[in-house]
Enzyme design. Structure first.
Site, PDB file in Angstrom:
ATOM      1  CB  SER A 179     -79.351 116.601  -7.620  1.00 27.45           C
ATOM      2  OG  SER A 179     -77.947 116.491  -7.624  1.00 27.45           O
ATOM      3  CB  CYS A 180     -77.732 113.894 -12.545  1.00 27.33           C
ATOM      4  SG  CYS A 180     -78.791 112.489 -12.931  1.00 27.33           S
TER       5      CYS A 180
END
Length: 291
Positions: free
Chosen positions: A114-115
């Site tokens: 999810s970065c």
């Protein structure tokens, strides 16, 4: 401190017969990791080995690599409004002189899916941050002199059963992932369990850091579940040359393995397995061909 398991009432239906009974569930609680007093990350984990988890997480972030770079890890008292200690917040203090990453900006962390970074940026981040190149040839080990890992496919084939046999909490809950560290001969060195597969690996790596064992250049990492980019990255950052999983890898995990020289094995079930990268470390008895 939170317990590893908890009991809950469950309605059990078996062949139409209905009964109630207590069931044992794996505990899941948040852990906030602070670095030199500043909040860094929150992960959902199974309580236990929290200090090792925090240390392993910082290894995967490229912050820590040696035991002497870690000054202290403590639970934070007064973590709640009433001042009680929940044992769900730890503060990691770095040794003097160890660079502290800038955590005042939006987290520049490449370890989670999810970065928001693209695949190439994630690969570049690991490649440029990893402290130890994975050993490729004789005398090319991370310590400058050790021989590279070489493992028989037959040895790999028994690792899932050995991993499962050593899982104590799984037997009671059926709800935990496991990560095991093995020698190339198949000897189990350490095993950790957690509701999150990435946490189980962090606990393994963190314990190794605390014991001054990094890099783990002569070991094999076996994980339950799939081999995500995050797990491949954690192996590379700890200097582990072989990662094996019982399920599928992601495409980015395969790309990272090819970029860094990691041996990546997936769908390891019995004598069947897929080798996605780094086949040079496997003692294959037939030539590899085809397209």
């Amino acid at each position: 401190m939170g317990r590893v398991t908890e009991r809950r009432r469950v309605i059990r239906i078996r062949d139409g017969a209905v009964s109630t009974r207590p069931d044992t569930l794996v505990a899941e609680e948040p852990l906030e990791i602070r670095l030199n007093g500043k909040p860094l990350a929150i992960t959902m984990r199974t309580p236990g080995d929290d200090f090792a988890l925090a240390a392993g997480f910082l290894v995967s972030e490229g912050v820590l690599g040696r035991a002497d770079e870690l000054a202290n890890i403590v639970y934070c008292a007064g973590a709640t409004e009433d001042g009680s200690n929940t044992y769900n917040v730890v503060d990691v203090t770095l040794a003097p002189g160890v660079p502290v990453p800038d955590i005042t900006l939006e987290r520049n962390v490449y370890t989670t899916s999810s970065c928001g970074l693209c695949g190439k940026a994630s690969l570049d981040a690991v490649r440029t941050t990893a402290r130890w190149p994975l050993a490729d040839g004789p005398g090319d080990g991370a310590d400058g002199g050790s021989s590279p890992v070489r493992i028989e496919p037959e040895t790999l084939s028994v690792l899932p059963d050995r991993l499962r046999a050593a899982q104590r909490v799984f037997d009671r809950t059926g709800g935990l992932h496991a990560a095991g560290l093995f020698t190339p001969d198949g000897e189990l060195l350490d095993l950790r369990e957690d509701v999150g597969r990435h946490n189980a690996v962090d606990k393994l790596v963190g314990r190794a850091l605390q014991q001054g064992l990094l890099p783990l250049s002569g070991s094999v990492l076996m994980v339950s579940g799939r081999a995500s980019f995050e797990l491949a990255q954690k192996a590379v950052m700890a200097g582990i040359p072989v990662l094996a999983a019982v399920s599928a890898p992601s495409s980015l995990a395969v790309d990272l393995a090819a970029e860094t020289g990691l041996t990546l094995v997936g769908f390891l079930r019995g004598t069947s397995m897929n080798v996605y990268a780094g086949e040079r470390r496997l003692a294959l008895r037939t030539a590899v061909g085809g397209t």
